[in-house]
Design an enzyme around this catalytic site. Structure first.
Site, mmCIF file in Angstrom:
data_model
loop_
_atom_site.group_PDB
_atom_site.id
_atom_site.type_symbol
_atom_site.label_atom_id
_atom_site.label_comp_id
_atom_site.label_asym_id
_atom_site.label_seq_id
_atom_site.Cartn_x
_atom_site.Cartn_y
_atom_site.Cartn_z
ATOM 1 N NE ARG A 112 0.786 10.432 10.372
ATOM 2 C CZ ARG A 112 0.310 9.395 9.694
ATOM 3 N NH1 ARG A 112 -0.918 9.037 9.814
ATOM 4 N NH2 ARG A 112 1.083 8.737 8.878
ATOM 5 N N PRO A 113 2.310 16.931 11.515
ATOM 6 C CG PRO A 113 4.114 18.129 12.363
ATOM 7 C CD PRO A 113 3.362 16.842 12.517
ATOM 8 C CB VAL A 114 2.210 19.408 6.200
ATOM 9 C CG1 VAL A 114 1.243 18.246 6.145
ATOM 10 C CG2 VAL A 114 1.485 20.705 6.463
ATOM 11 C CG ASP A 115 7.072 20.710 10.280
ATOM 12 O OD1 ASP A 115 6.427 19.654 10.123
ATOM 13 O OD2 ASP A 115 8.059 20.790 11.028
ATOM 14 N NE ARG A 125 -6.925 4.364 5.894
ATOM 15 C CZ ARG A 125 -6.023 5.046 6.582
ATOM 16 N NH1 ARG A 125 -6.190 5.250 7.859
ATOM 17 N NH2 ARG A 125 -4.958 5.540 5.999
ATOM 18 C CG ASP A 130 3.349 1.593 9.336
ATOM 19 O OD1 ASP A 130 3.019 2.448 10.176
ATOM 20 O OD2 ASP A 130 3.401 1.830 8.111
ATOM 21 C CB VAL A 143 13.859 10.344 8.932
ATOM 22 C CG1 VAL A 143 13.532 9.393 7.787
ATOM 23 C CG2 VAL A 143 15.352 10.403 9.169
ATOM 24 C CB SER A 144 9.290 13.151 6.733
ATOM 25 O OG SER A 144 8.075 13.056 6.012
ATOM 26 C CB VAL A 145 8.021 7.897 4.650
ATOM 27 C CG1 VAL A 145 7.681 7.132 3.389
ATOM 28 C CG2 VAL A 145 8.793 7.032 5.628
ATOM 29 C CB ILE A 155 7.824 6.933 14.215
ATOM 30 C CG1 ILE A 155 8.966 5.926 14.060
ATOM 31 C CG2 ILE A 155 7.557 7.712 12.923
ATOM 32 C CD1 ILE A 155 10.239 6.451 13.477
ATOM 33 C CB CYS A 208 -3.896 6.756 11.133
ATOM 34 S SG CYS A 208 -4.402 5.216 10.394
ATOM 35 C CE LYS A 234 -1.707 1.803 3.942
ATOM 36 N NZ LYS A 234 -1.522 3.253 4.103
ATOM 37 C CG ASN A 235 2.592 2.654 3.538
ATOM 38 O OD1 ASN A 235 1.399 2.911 3.400
ATOM 39 N ND2 ASN A 235 3.172 2.573 4.723
HETATM 40 C C1 UD1 Z 1 4.487 6.941 6.215
HETATM 41 C C2 UD1 Z 1 3.613 5.720 6.090
HETATM 42 C C3 UD1 Z 1 3.104 5.278 7.467
HETATM 43 C C4 UD1 Z 1 4.291 5.085 8.417
HETATM 44 C C5 UD1 Z 1 5.189 6.304 8.429
HETATM 45 C C6 UD1 Z 1 6.470 6.107 9.231
HETATM 46 C C7 UD1 Z 1 2.562 5.892 3.932
HETATM 47 C C8 UD1 Z 1 1.316 6.079 3.157
HETATM 48 N N1 UD1 Z 1 2.475 6.012 5.244
HETATM 49 O O1 UD1 Z 1 3.672 7.977 6.754
HETATM 50 O O2 UD1 Z 1 2.387 4.054 7.302
HETATM 51 O O3 UD1 Z 1 3.812 4.860 9.727
HETATM 52 O O4 UD1 Z 1 5.588 6.663 7.080
HETATM 53 O O5 UD1 Z 1 7.178 5.032 8.755
HETATM 54 O O6 UD1 Z 1 3.601 5.590 3.388
HETATM 55 N N2 UD1 Z 1 6.565 14.801 10.446
HETATM 56 C C9 UD1 Z 1 6.718 16.124 10.792
HETATM 57 N N3 UD1 Z 1 6.544 17.073 9.825
HETATM 58 C C10 UD1 Z 1 6.222 16.752 8.542
HETATM 59 C C11 UD1 Z 1 6.090 15.386 8.195
HETATM 60 C C12 UD1 Z 1 6.261 14.434 9.179
HETATM 61 O O7 UD1 Z 1 7.005 16.463 11.953
HETATM 62 O O8 UD1 Z 1 6.083 17.661 7.713
HETATM 63 C C13 UD1 Z 1 6.740 13.777 11.498
HETATM 64 C C14 UD1 Z 1 5.494 12.920 11.721
HETATM 65 O O9 UD1 Z 1 4.583 13.576 12.577
HETATM 66 C C15 UD1 Z 1 6.101 11.698 12.354
HETATM 67 C C16 UD1 Z 1 7.450 11.563 11.630
HETATM 68 O O10 UD1 Z 1 7.700 12.849 11.063
HETATM 69 O O11 UD1 Z 1 6.327 11.903 13.716
HETATM 70 C C17 UD1 Z 1 7.499 10.536 10.529
HETATM 71 O O12 UD1 Z 1 6.397 10.722 9.690
HETATM 72 P P1 UD1 Z 1 6.439 10.397 8.141
HETATM 73 O O13 UD1 Z 1 7.633 9.528 7.845
HETATM 74 O O14 UD1 Z 1 6.301 11.650 7.376
HETATM 75 O O15 UD1 Z 1 5.119 9.531 7.976
HETATM 76 P P2 UD1 Z 1 4.167 9.480 6.711
HETATM 77 O O16 UD1 Z 1 4.962 9.696 5.479
HETATM 78 O O17 UD1 Z 1 2.968 10.302 6.954
#
Ligand code: UD1
Length: 430
Positions: free
Chosen positions: A131-134, A409, A317, A173-175, A339, A126, A22-23
Protein backbone atom coordinates in the site's frame (compact mmCIF):
# COMPACT_ATOMS: atom_id res chain seq x y z
CA UNK A 1 -9.01 -8.39 24.97
CA UNK A 2 -12.50 -9.10 23.64
CA UNK A 3 -13.31 -12.23 21.71
CA UNK A 4 -16.42 -13.25 19.77
CA UNK A 5 -17.97 -16.63 20.51
CA UNK A 6 -20.19 -18.18 17.87
CA UNK A 7 -22.15 -21.38 18.17
CA UNK A 8 -23.04 -22.38 14.62
CA UNK A 9 -26.14 -24.00 13.23
CA UNK A 10 -28.89 -21.37 13.62
CA UNK A 11 -30.69 -19.87 10.66
CA UNK A 12 -31.07 -16.09 10.49
CA UNK A 13 -34.56 -14.55 10.47
CA UNK A 14 -35.46 -10.89 10.95
CA UNK A 15 -34.26 -7.40 10.11
CA UNK A 16 -30.72 -6.05 10.14
CA UNK A 17 -30.29 -2.26 10.02
CA UNK A 18 -27.33 -1.25 7.83
CA UNK A 19 -25.10 1.52 9.14
CA UNK A 20 -23.60 4.47 7.33
CA UNK A 21 -20.52 3.53 5.31
CA UNK A 22 -17.21 3.67 7.16
CA UNK A 23 -15.39 4.25 3.88
CA UNK A 24 -17.59 7.23 3.08
CA UNK A 25 -17.68 8.67 6.61
CA UNK A 26 -13.86 8.86 6.83
CA UNK A 27 -13.23 11.03 3.73
CA UNK A 28 -16.34 13.11 4.48
CA UNK A 29 -15.02 13.85 7.98
CA UNK A 30 -11.66 14.80 6.50
CA UNK A 31 -13.38 17.14 4.03
CA UNK A 32 -14.53 19.22 7.02
CA UNK A 33 -10.93 20.54 7.23
CA UNK A 34 -11.52 22.41 3.95
CA UNK A 35 -13.83 25.00 5.53
CA UNK A 36 -13.96 27.21 8.62
CA UNK A 37 -17.71 26.63 8.71
CA UNK A 38 -19.58 23.65 10.23
CA UNK A 39 -20.00 20.40 8.29
CA UNK A 40 -22.77 18.26 9.73
CA UNK A 41 -22.76 14.58 8.87
CA UNK A 42 -25.76 12.35 9.55
CA UNK A 43 -25.73 8.56 9.74
CA UNK A 44 -22.13 8.41 10.98
CA UNK A 45 -21.37 4.87 12.17
CA UNK A 46 -20.00 4.33 15.66
CA UNK A 47 -16.72 2.55 14.93
CA UNK A 48 -13.17 2.49 16.22
CA UNK A 49 -11.87 4.02 12.94
CA UNK A 50 -14.32 6.93 13.21
CA UNK A 51 -13.27 7.58 16.82
CA UNK A 52 -9.62 7.49 15.78
CA UNK A 53 -10.23 10.01 13.00
CA UNK A 54 -12.09 12.26 15.45
CA UNK A 55 -8.87 12.34 17.52
CA UNK A 56 -6.80 13.14 14.44
CA UNK A 57 -9.09 15.95 13.28
CA UNK A 58 -9.08 17.34 16.82
CA UNK A 59 -5.31 17.52 16.63
CA UNK A 60 -5.64 19.81 13.58
CA UNK A 61 -8.07 22.09 15.44
CA UNK A 62 -11.48 20.66 14.60
CA UNK A 63 -14.18 21.15 17.17
CA UNK A 64 -16.42 18.09 17.08
CA UNK A 65 -19.78 17.48 18.72
CA UNK A 66 -22.08 14.49 18.54
CA UNK A 67 -25.84 14.62 18.87
CA UNK A 68 -29.12 13.68 17.27
CA UNK A 69 -29.10 10.03 18.21
CA UNK A 70 -31.55 8.12 16.06
CA UNK A 71 -33.27 5.56 18.21
CA UNK A 72 -34.10 2.24 16.63
CA UNK A 73 -35.59 -0.65 18.56
CA UNK A 74 -34.42 1.07 21.70
CA UNK A 75 -30.83 1.30 20.49
CA UNK A 76 -29.04 4.03 18.64
CA UNK A 77 -27.17 3.00 15.54
CA UNK A 78 -26.39 6.28 13.87
CA UNK A 79 -25.11 9.60 14.97
CA UNK A 80 -25.19 13.13 13.68
CA UNK A 81 -21.79 14.72 14.11
CA UNK A 82 -20.83 18.37 13.65
CA UNK A 83 -17.29 19.28 12.59
CA UNK A 84 -16.02 22.85 12.78
CA UNK A 85 -12.41 23.70 11.95
CA UNK A 86 -12.52 27.46 12.49
CA UNK A 87 -8.71 27.56 12.52
CA UNK A 88 -6.21 24.89 11.59
CA UNK A 89 -3.92 24.79 14.62
CA UNK A 90 -1.51 22.18 13.28
CA UNK A 91 -0.64 21.06 9.76
CA UNK A 92 1.26 18.04 11.10
CA UNK A 93 -0.34 14.60 11.33
CA UNK A 94 2.02 12.64 13.58
CA UNK A 95 3.11 9.02 13.29
CA UNK A 96 1.41 8.03 16.57
CA UNK A 97 -1.98 8.91 15.10
CA UNK A 98 -1.57 8.13 11.38
CA UNK A 99 0.07 4.72 11.91
CA UNK A 100 -3.17 3.36 13.39
CA UNK A 101 -5.29 3.98 10.32
CA UNK A 102 -4.20 4.43 6.72
CA UNK A 103 -7.07 6.74 5.75
CA UNK A 104 -5.83 9.41 8.16
CA UNK A 105 -3.04 10.09 5.63
CA UNK A 106 -5.76 11.66 3.49
CA UNK A 107 -5.74 14.84 5.63
CA UNK A 108 -2.80 15.83 3.40
CA UNK A 109 -5.27 16.98 0.70
CA UNK A 110 -7.34 19.50 2.68
CA UNK A 111 -4.39 20.74 4.77
CA UNK A 112 -2.33 21.48 1.67
CA UNK A 113 -5.26 23.11 -0.13
CA UNK A 114 -6.35 25.31 2.78
CA UNK A 115 -3.08 26.08 4.60
CA UNK A 116 -0.56 25.67 1.78
CA UNK A 117 1.42 23.08 3.68
CA UNK A 118 1.14 19.69 5.35
CA UNK A 119 3.48 17.32 7.15
CA UNK A 120 1.91 13.90 7.34
CA UNK A 121 3.40 10.64 8.56
CA UNK A 122 3.53 7.78 6.10
CA UNK A 123 0.52 5.57 6.91
CA UNK A 124 -0.15 2.24 8.61
CA UNK A 125 -3.51 0.44 8.52
CA UNK A 126 -4.49 -3.14 7.66
CA UNK A 127 -1.51 -5.35 6.77
CA UNK A 128 -2.94 -6.38 3.42
CA UNK A 129 -0.12 -5.43 1.11
CA UNK A 130 2.54 -2.77 0.70
CA UNK A 131 0.00 0.00 0.00
CA UNK A 132 2.37 2.76 -1.15
CA UNK A 133 1.46 6.46 -1.46
CA UNK A 134 3.15 7.20 -4.79
CA UNK A 135 -0.13 8.13 -6.51
CA UNK A 136 -0.96 10.75 -3.89
CA UNK A 137 2.50 12.28 -4.23
CA UNK A 138 2.50 12.28 -8.02
CA UNK A 139 -1.03 13.69 -8.16
CA UNK A 140 -0.42 16.49 -5.64
CA UNK A 141 2.83 17.34 -7.45
CA UNK A 142 0.80 17.66 -10.66
CA UNK A 143 -1.23 20.36 -8.85
CA UNK A 144 2.02 22.23 -8.22
CA UNK A 145 2.91 20.96 -4.74
CA UNK A 146 6.52 20.54 -3.78
CA UNK A 147 6.88 17.22 -1.95
CA UNK A 148 9.73 15.72 0.03
CA UNK A 149 9.85 12.55 2.08
CA UNK A 150 11.97 12.83 5.16
CA UNK A 151 12.18 10.78 8.36
CA UNK A 152 8.99 8.83 7.65
CA UNK A 153 7.03 12.00 6.89
CA UNK A 154 5.67 13.48 3.68
CA UNK A 155 6.32 17.23 3.67
CA UNK A 156 4.15 19.00 1.11
CA UNK A 157 4.09 22.71 0.24
CA UNK A 158 1.82 24.51 -2.21
CA UNK A 159 3.08 27.30 -4.50
CA UNK A 160 2.72 30.85 -3.06
CA UNK A 161 -0.65 31.48 -4.72
CA UNK A 162 -2.04 28.02 -3.83
CA UNK A 163 -2.42 24.77 -5.74
CA UNK A 164 -2.89 25.01 -9.49
CA UNK A 165 -5.52 23.08 -11.46
CA UNK A 166 -4.04 20.47 -13.79
CA UNK A 167 -4.80 17.34 -15.77
CA UNK A 168 -3.69 14.16 -14.02
CA UNK A 169 -4.32 10.58 -15.10
CA UNK A 170 -3.91 7.98 -12.35
CA UNK A 171 -1.67 5.14 -13.58
CA UNK A 172 -3.72 2.82 -11.35
CA UNK A 173 -7.20 3.18 -9.85
CA UNK A 174 -6.98 4.32 -6.23
CA UNK A 175 -9.94 5.21 -4.05
CA UNK A 176 -7.88 7.16 -1.51
CA UNK A 177 -5.83 9.08 -4.06
CA UNK A 178 -9.05 10.03 -5.92
CA UNK A 179 -10.56 11.34 -2.65
CA UNK A 180 -7.45 13.36 -1.84
CA UNK A 181 -6.93 14.87 -5.30
CA UNK A 182 -10.60 15.75 -5.52
CA UNK A 183 -10.50 17.50 -2.12
CA UNK A 184 -7.24 19.31 -2.88
CA UNK A 185 -8.47 20.50 -6.28
CA UNK A 186 -11.65 22.10 -4.87
CA UNK A 187 -9.59 25.09 -3.65
CA UNK A 188 -7.00 25.14 -6.47
CA UNK A 189 -6.67 27.95 -9.00
CA UNK A 190 -8.28 26.79 -12.23
CA UNK A 191 -9.70 23.49 -13.36
CA UNK A 192 -8.43 19.99 -12.57
CA UNK A 193 -9.30 16.96 -14.64
CA UNK A 194 -8.65 13.56 -13.06
CA UNK A 195 -8.43 10.63 -15.46
CA UNK A 196 -8.76 6.95 -14.50
CA UNK A 197 -10.41 8.09 -11.26
CA UNK A 198 -12.02 5.62 -8.86
CA UNK A 199 -15.77 5.22 -9.49
CA UNK A 200 -16.68 3.85 -6.07
CA UNK A 201 -19.98 5.07 -4.53
CA UNK A 202 -17.94 6.61 -1.69
CA UNK A 203 -16.17 8.89 -4.22
CA UNK A 204 -19.58 9.96 -5.51
CA UNK A 205 -20.77 10.60 -1.95
CA UNK A 206 -17.74 12.76 -1.20
CA UNK A 207 -18.23 14.77 -4.42
CA UNK A 208 -21.90 15.27 -3.52
CA UNK A 209 -20.96 16.61 -0.09
CA UNK A 210 -18.18 18.83 -1.48
CA UNK A 211 -20.64 20.27 -4.03
CA UNK A 212 -23.08 20.98 -1.19
CA UNK A 213 -20.20 22.89 0.42
CA UNK A 214 -19.84 25.01 -2.74
CA UNK A 215 -17.34 23.01 -4.78
CA UNK A 216 -17.79 22.57 -8.53
CA UNK A 217 -17.24 18.91 -9.27
CA UNK A 218 -18.69 16.96 -12.17
CA UNK A 219 -18.20 13.51 -13.64
CA UNK A 220 -18.02 11.71 -10.26
CA UNK A 221 -18.96 8.06 -10.69
CA UNK A 222 -17.25 8.02 -14.12
CA UNK A 223 -13.52 7.64 -14.63
CA UNK A 224 -13.07 11.33 -15.54
CA UNK A 225 -13.77 13.78 -12.73
CA UNK A 226 -13.57 17.54 -13.36
CA UNK A 227 -13.08 20.00 -10.52
CA UNK A 228 -13.32 23.75 -11.08
CA UNK A 229 -11.47 25.41 -8.23
CA UNK A 230 -13.36 27.89 -6.01
CA UNK A 231 -12.00 30.47 -3.53
CA UNK A 232 -13.56 28.93 -0.43
CA UNK A 233 -16.01 26.31 0.76
CA UNK A 234 -18.86 26.70 3.24
CA UNK A 235 -20.51 24.34 5.69
CA UNK A 236 -23.20 21.85 4.69
CA UNK A 237 -25.35 19.04 5.99
CA UNK A 238 -24.87 15.62 4.42
CA UNK A 239 -26.10 12.09 5.08
CA UNK A 240 -23.48 9.34 4.83
CA UNK A 241 -24.49 6.71 2.28
CA UNK A 242 -25.23 3.11 3.41
CA UNK A 243 -22.34 0.72 3.95
CA UNK A 244 -22.24 -1.57 0.90
CA UNK A 245 -19.59 -3.78 2.52
CA UNK A 246 -21.68 -4.31 5.63
CA UNK A 247 -24.69 -4.98 3.36
CA UNK A 248 -22.79 -7.59 1.37
CA UNK A 249 -21.38 -9.15 4.52
CA UNK A 250 -24.80 -9.76 6.07
CA UNK A 251 -26.20 -10.94 2.73
CA UNK A 252 -23.41 -13.55 2.67
CA UNK A 253 -24.08 -14.44 6.31
CA UNK A 254 -27.70 -15.24 5.43
CA UNK A 255 -26.62 -17.15 2.32
CA UNK A 256 -24.30 -19.16 4.58
CA UNK A 257 -26.58 -19.78 7.57
CA UNK A 258 -29.87 -19.98 5.63
CA UNK A 259 -33.01 -18.06 6.59
CA UNK A 260 -34.87 -14.94 5.56
CA UNK A 261 -33.58 -11.47 6.44
CA UNK A 262 -34.35 -7.91 5.40
CA UNK A 263 -31.33 -5.63 5.26
CA UNK A 264 -32.78 -2.21 6.03
CA UNK A 265 -31.62 1.29 5.03
CA UNK A 266 -29.45 0.16 2.17
CA UNK A 267 -29.49 -0.01 -1.64
CA UNK A 268 -28.91 -2.96 -3.97
CA UNK A 269 -27.45 -0.63 -6.63
CA UNK A 270 -24.39 -0.10 -4.41
CA UNK A 271 -23.30 -3.73 -4.80
CA UNK A 272 -24.87 -5.32 -7.85
CA UNK A 273 -21.85 -7.46 -8.74
CA UNK A 274 -21.60 -8.96 -5.26
CA UNK A 275 -25.36 -9.56 -5.04
CA UNK A 276 -25.26 -11.33 -8.41
CA UNK A 277 -22.54 -13.65 -7.10
CA UNK A 278 -24.61 -14.41 -3.98
CA UNK A 279 -27.65 -15.10 -6.19
CA UNK A 280 -25.63 -17.51 -8.30
CA UNK A 281 -24.56 -19.21 -5.08
CA UNK A 282 -28.21 -20.05 -4.48
CA UNK A 283 -29.81 -17.27 -2.42
CA UNK A 284 -32.87 -15.32 -3.53
CA UNK A 285 -32.41 -11.58 -3.40
CA UNK A 286 -35.10 -8.98 -3.95
CA UNK A 287 -35.34 -5.24 -3.38
CA UNK A 288 -37.71 -3.81 -0.75
CA UNK A 289 -38.75 -0.11 -0.38
CA UNK A 290 -35.91 0.53 1.93
CA UNK A 291 -33.39 -2.23 1.40
CA UNK A 292 -32.86 -5.80 0.32
CA UNK A 293 -34.47 -9.13 1.25
CA UNK A 294 -32.30 -12.21 1.17
CA UNK A 295 -33.60 -15.75 1.48
CA UNK A 296 -32.00 -19.17 1.36
CA UNK A 297 -34.34 -21.99 2.25
CA UNK A 298 -33.18 -25.54 1.95
CA UNK A 299 -31.16 -25.16 -1.27
CA UNK A 300 -27.44 -25.85 -0.98
CA UNK A 301 -24.66 -23.36 -1.71
CA UNK A 302 -23.36 -23.53 -5.29
CA UNK A 303 -19.74 -22.83 -6.22
CA UNK A 304 -19.15 -19.46 -7.91
CA UNK A 305 -15.88 -17.99 -9.21
CA UNK A 306 -15.14 -14.33 -8.53
CA UNK A 307 -12.39 -11.83 -9.39
CA UNK A 308 -12.04 -8.66 -7.33
CA UNK A 309 -11.90 -5.39 -9.26
CA UNK A 310 -12.40 -1.68 -8.70
CA UNK A 311 -16.07 -0.58 -8.70
CA UNK A 312 -18.36 -1.69 -10.31
CA UNK A 313 -16.47 -5.01 -10.06
CA UNK A 314 -16.58 -7.42 -7.13
CA UNK A 315 -15.22 -5.46 -4.10
CA UNK A 316 -11.98 -6.64 -2.55
CA UNK A 317 -13.55 -5.78 0.82
CA UNK A 318 -16.03 -8.65 0.32
CA UNK A 319 -13.53 -11.20 -0.95
CA UNK A 320 -12.81 -12.84 2.43
CA UNK A 321 -16.51 -13.08 3.28
CA UNK A 322 -17.30 -14.68 -0.08
CA UNK A 323 -14.52 -17.18 0.48
CA UNK A 324 -16.12 -17.97 3.84
CA UNK A 325 -19.40 -18.70 2.03
CA UNK A 326 -17.68 -20.81 -0.64
CA UNK A 327 -16.08 -23.09 1.97
CA UNK A 328 -19.50 -24.79 2.24
CA UNK A 329 -20.36 -24.89 -1.46
CA UNK A 330 -21.09 -28.14 -3.28
CA UNK A 331 -18.06 -27.91 -5.60
CA UNK A 332 -14.90 -26.00 -6.49
CA UNK A 333 -14.71 -22.23 -6.75
CA UNK A 334 -11.84 -19.89 -7.64
CA UNK A 335 -11.37 -16.56 -5.93
CA UNK A 336 -8.91 -14.15 -7.52
CA UNK A 337 -7.66 -11.03 -5.72
CA UNK A 338 -6.40 -8.30 -8.05
CA UNK A 339 -6.33 -5.23 -5.78
CA UNK A 340 -4.07 -6.18 -2.86
CA UNK A 341 -1.20 -8.64 -3.05
CA UNK A 342 -1.44 -10.02 0.46
CA UNK A 343 -5.12 -10.36 1.15
CA UNK A 344 -5.43 -14.08 1.82
CA UNK A 345 -4.51 -14.17 5.50
CA UNK A 346 -7.94 -15.57 6.33
CA UNK A 347 -7.16 -18.74 4.34
CA UNK A 348 -5.21 -20.45 7.10
CA UNK A 349 -7.77 -19.42 9.73
CA UNK A 350 -10.65 -20.79 7.63
CA UNK A 351 -8.63 -24.00 7.27
CA UNK A 352 -8.71 -24.31 11.08
CA UNK A 353 -12.50 -24.67 10.76
CA UNK A 354 -12.07 -27.47 8.22
CA UNK A 355 -12.12 -25.47 4.97
CA UNK A 356 -10.14 -26.85 2.02
CA UNK A 357 -8.37 -23.99 0.29
CA UNK A 358 -5.18 -23.92 -1.76
CA UNK A 359 -3.40 -20.83 -3.00
CA UNK A 360 -1.68 -20.31 -6.30
CA UNK A 361 -0.44 -16.77 -6.78
CA UNK A 362 -3.38 -14.40 -6.53
CA UNK A 363 -6.01 -17.15 -6.84
CA UNK A 364 -7.50 -19.31 -4.10
CA UNK A 365 -9.08 -22.61 -5.03
CA UNK A 366 -11.84 -23.45 -2.58
CA UNK A 367 -13.13 -27.01 -2.46
CA UNK A 368 -16.44 -26.91 -0.69
CA UNK A 369 -16.88 -29.22 2.28
CA UNK A 370 -20.13 -30.59 3.71
CA UNK A 371 -19.24 -29.68 7.27
CA UNK A 372 -17.13 -27.11 9.13
CA UNK A 373 -16.25 -27.61 12.76
CA UNK A 374 -15.86 -24.80 15.30
CA UNK A 375 -12.33 -23.94 16.51
CA UNK A 376 -10.38 -21.05 18.01
CA UNK A 377 -9.37 -18.65 15.21
CA UNK A 378 -7.64 -15.30 15.01
CA UNK A 379 -8.78 -12.17 13.18
CA UNK A 380 -5.96 -10.87 11.00
CA UNK A 381 -7.50 -7.80 9.41
CA UNK A 382 -10.79 -5.99 9.27
CA UNK A 383 -12.57 -7.88 6.47
CA UNK A 384 -10.82 -11.21 7.09
CA UNK A 385 -12.15 -11.22 10.63
CA UNK A 386 -15.76 -11.14 9.56
CA UNK A 387 -15.23 -14.06 7.15
CA UNK A 388 -14.47 -16.14 10.24
CA UNK A 389 -17.76 -15.06 11.78
CA UNK A 390 -19.61 -16.08 8.61
CA UNK A 391 -17.91 -19.47 8.59
CA UNK A 392 -18.58 -19.84 12.32
CA UNK A 393 -22.33 -19.39 11.72
CA UNK A 394 -22.33 -22.61 9.70
CA UNK A 395 -19.74 -24.54 11.72
CA UNK A 396 -20.71 -27.22 14.20
CA UNK A 397 -20.07 -26.23 17.80
CA UNK A 398 -18.10 -23.28 19.08
CA UNK A 399 -15.90 -20.89 17.10
CA UNK A 400 -13.99 -18.38 19.19
CA UNK A 401 -12.61 -15.40 17.23
CA UNK A 402 -9.80 -13.50 18.96
CA UNK A 403 -8.30 -10.08 18.10
CA UNK A 404 -11.79 -8.70 17.66
CA UNK A 405 -10.45 -5.14 17.62
CA UNK A 406 -10.05 -5.63 13.86
CA UNK A 407 -13.81 -6.19 13.61
CA UNK A 408 -14.60 -3.17 15.74
CA UNK A 409 -12.80 -0.93 13.26
CA UNK A 410 -15.48 -1.51 10.65
CA UNK A 411 -18.58 -3.35 11.90
CA UNK A 412 -21.00 -1.58 14.22
CA UNK A 413 -22.64 -3.82 16.86
CA UNK A 414 -22.07 -6.95 14.80
CA UNK A 415 -22.94 -9.42 17.51
CA UNK A 416 -26.12 -7.54 18.38
CA UNK A 417 -27.30 -7.36 14.77
CA UNK A 418 -26.76 -11.10 14.27
CA UNK A 419 -28.20 -12.13 17.64
CA UNK A 420 -31.43 -10.27 16.90
CA UNK A 421 -31.84 -12.56 13.89
CA UNK A 422 -31.41 -15.70 15.92
CA UNK A 423 -27.68 -16.34 15.65
CA UNK A 424 -25.77 -17.49 18.69
CA UNK A 425 -23.02 -14.84 18.78
CA UNK A 426 -21.67 -13.16 21.86
CA UNK A 427 -18.80 -10.94 22.89
CA UNK A 428 -16.63 -12.36 25.62
CA UNK A 429 -14.47 -9.93 27.58
CA UNK A 430 -11.50 -11.47 29.39
C1 UD1 B 1 -9.90 1.95 0.05
C2 UD1 B 1 -10.77 1.39 1.14
C3 UD1 B 1 -10.45 -0.09 1.38
C4 UD1 B 1 -10.56 -0.86 0.06
C5 UD1 B 1 -9.75 -0.19 -1.03
C6 UD1 B 1 -9.95 -0.82 -2.41
C7 UD1 B 1 -11.21 3.23 2.63
C8 UD1 B 1 -11.01 3.83 3.97
N1 UD1 B 1 -10.54 2.12 2.37
O1 UD1 B 1 -8.56 1.84 0.49
O2 UD1 B 1 -11.38 -0.60 2.34
O3 UD1 B 1 -10.09 -2.18 0.24
O4 UD1 B 1 -10.10 1.21 -1.16
O5 UD1 B 1 -11.28 -0.80 -2.76
O6 UD1 B 1 -11.98 3.71 1.83
N2 UD1 B 1 -1.93 2.08 -4.47
C9 UD1 B 1 -0.68 2.40 -4.96
N3 UD1 B 1 -0.20 3.66 -4.74
C10 UD1 B 1 -0.92 4.60 -4.06
C11 UD1 B 1 -2.21 4.27 -3.59
C12 UD1 B 1 -2.68 2.99 -3.80
O7 UD1 B 1 0.01 1.57 -5.58
O8 UD1 B 1 -0.42 5.73 -3.90
C13 UD1 B 1 -2.44 0.71 -4.70
C14 UD1 B 1 -2.74 -0.04 -3.40
O9 UD1 B 1 -1.57 -0.61 -2.87
C15 UD1 B 1 -3.72 -1.07 -3.89
C16 UD1 B 1 -4.51 -0.32 -4.97
O10 UD1 B 1 -3.69 0.80 -5.32
O11 UD1 B 1 -3.05 -2.15 -4.48
C17 UD1 B 1 -5.86 0.19 -4.56
O12 UD1 B 1 -5.74 0.87 -3.34
P1 UD1 B 1 -6.66 2.09 -2.94
O13 UD1 B 1 -7.87 2.11 -3.84
O14 UD1 B 1 -5.85 3.32 -2.87
O15 UD1 B 1 -7.11 1.66 -1.48
P2 UD1 B 1 -7.40 2.63 -0.26
O16 UD1 B 1 -7.94 3.92 -0.76
O17 UD1 B 1 -6.26 2.63 0.66
Amino acid sequence: MDRIRIVGGNELHGVIPISGAKNAALPLMIASLLTDDTLTLENVPHLADVEQLIRILGNHGADISVNGRRERQGESYARTVHFTSRNIVSTTAPYELVSKMRASFWVIGPLLAREGKARVSLPGGCAIGTRPVDLFIEGLAALGANIEIDGGYVNATAPAGGLIGARYVFPKVSVGATHVLMMAATLANGTTVLGNAAREPEVVDLAKCLNAMGAKISGQGTSTVTIEGVRSLSGARHRVLPDRIETGTYAMAVAMAGGDVILEDTEASLLNTALEAIRRAGAEISETNNGIRIVRNGAGIKPVDIVTDPFPGFPTDLQAQFMGLMTRSSGISHITETIFENRFMHVQELARLGAKISLSGQTAKVEGVSRLKGAPVMATDLRASVSLVIAGLAAEGETMVSRVYHLDRGFERLEEKLTRCGAHVERVSD
